[in-house]
Design a protein around this motif. Sequence first.
Motif, PDB file in Angstrom:
ATOM      1  N   THR A 194       0.865  -1.178   0.000  1.00  0.00           N
ATOM      2  CA  THR A 194       0.000   0.000   0.000  1.00  0.00           C
ATOM      3  C   THR A 194       0.902   1.229   0.000  1.00  0.00           C
ATOM      4  OG1 THR A 194      -1.551  -1.230   1.387  1.00  0.00           O
ATOM      5  CG2 THR A 194      -1.914   1.151   1.175  1.00  0.00           C
ATOM      6  N   ALA A 217      -6.347   5.846   0.383  1.00  0.00           N
ATOM      7  CA  ALA A 217      -6.483   4.495   0.917  1.00  0.00           C
ATOM      8  C   ALA A 217      -7.422   4.565   2.125  1.00  0.00           C
ATOM      9  CB  ALA A 217      -5.117   3.953   1.331  1.00  0.00           C
ATOM     10  N   ASP A 245      -5.426  -0.794  -1.439  1.00  0.00           N
ATOM     11  CA  ASP A 245      -5.693   0.452  -0.713  1.00  0.00           C
ATOM     12  C   ASP A 245      -6.694   0.258   0.432  1.00  0.00           C
ATOM     13  OD1 ASP A 245      -3.841   2.045  -1.937  1.00  0.00           O
ATOM     14  OD2 ASP A 245      -5.188   2.732  -3.521  1.00  0.00           O
TER      15      ASP A 245
END
Length: 279
Positions: A3, A138, A176
């Motif tokens: 991420t 995210a 995310d």
Amino acid sequence: MKTFLKGKNTEVIINTEGPVIIIGESINPTRRKRLVTTLQENDFTYVFELAENQIRAGADVLDVNVGFPGVDDVRLLPDVVVAIGEKFDIPLCLDSPNPKAIEAALKVSAGKCLINSVNGKEESMTALLPVARDFGAAIIGLCMDDEGITNDPEKRLAIAEKIIERAVRTGLRAEDVIIDPLAMAVSAEPQACIIAAETIRLIHQKLGHNITMGASNISFGLPNREDINSAFMAIAIMNGLTCPIANPEKIAGLVHATDLVLGRDDYAIRFIEHYQSTL
Ligand code: THG
């Protein structure tokens, strides 16, 4: 799975393979009266002090929570985000129960933020997932839904799966979505750590997503919170926790030590660097 979060120019990679990324918890009015009084006066010097101390101690991301009774967070959260962005280049985790405040903050933030948080309730997913998609943010997905919080790790896993599935359908990338298994106080629920640890293990092994949690929740109401937080942190990292929300001034050493003993810090380079930069 990786991420990516961004500050103005810096990028932070949260990797399920490690090393652990620390989201600094301290910009939060819980038991910090001085944060409330200074924010009420639009005085951000204390926020800057909290940011600087956490970054120096090893925070990679800063959680920003300006919620207190009577606050207009739709105005204050973006103001604080802009002010931090002018002084520090670090990704932010926007911590508010108010989707309007989150959206207002995303509008003015420079990088790629983490939204804290979305949960499995219809209302939450409907309000926040399109916002996350539109701003390229995210999200943290909390393992609770319209039926509340369950103590069954398998059921928490199912809620995580539901949030991920809905996020992807809305147009977010799967990576995310960072899952929060929920850490509750062990003083109130003796199995709280075991339930959280097992949920982390299931999410890590079955979904392979990055995992966060408010690590110091575990020790609420007890003496010597630091030792409890440390004991739980090591177990949680072993099971797949990758980006705890915690106080880096107290936990960074333990986190780096855990990465080291888990064989994720060849020649102890990061561990040694930590002490060179903090001493
Ligand atoms: N999950 C997610 N977000 C969260 C939480 C979570 N955000 C809020 C909270 N839980 C995590 N943040 C904090 C911030 C401060 C404290 C605990 C959790 C805290 N403060 C000290 C106290 O209460 O005594 C005061 C300051 C200190 O000594 O450090 O404990 O679970 N997604």
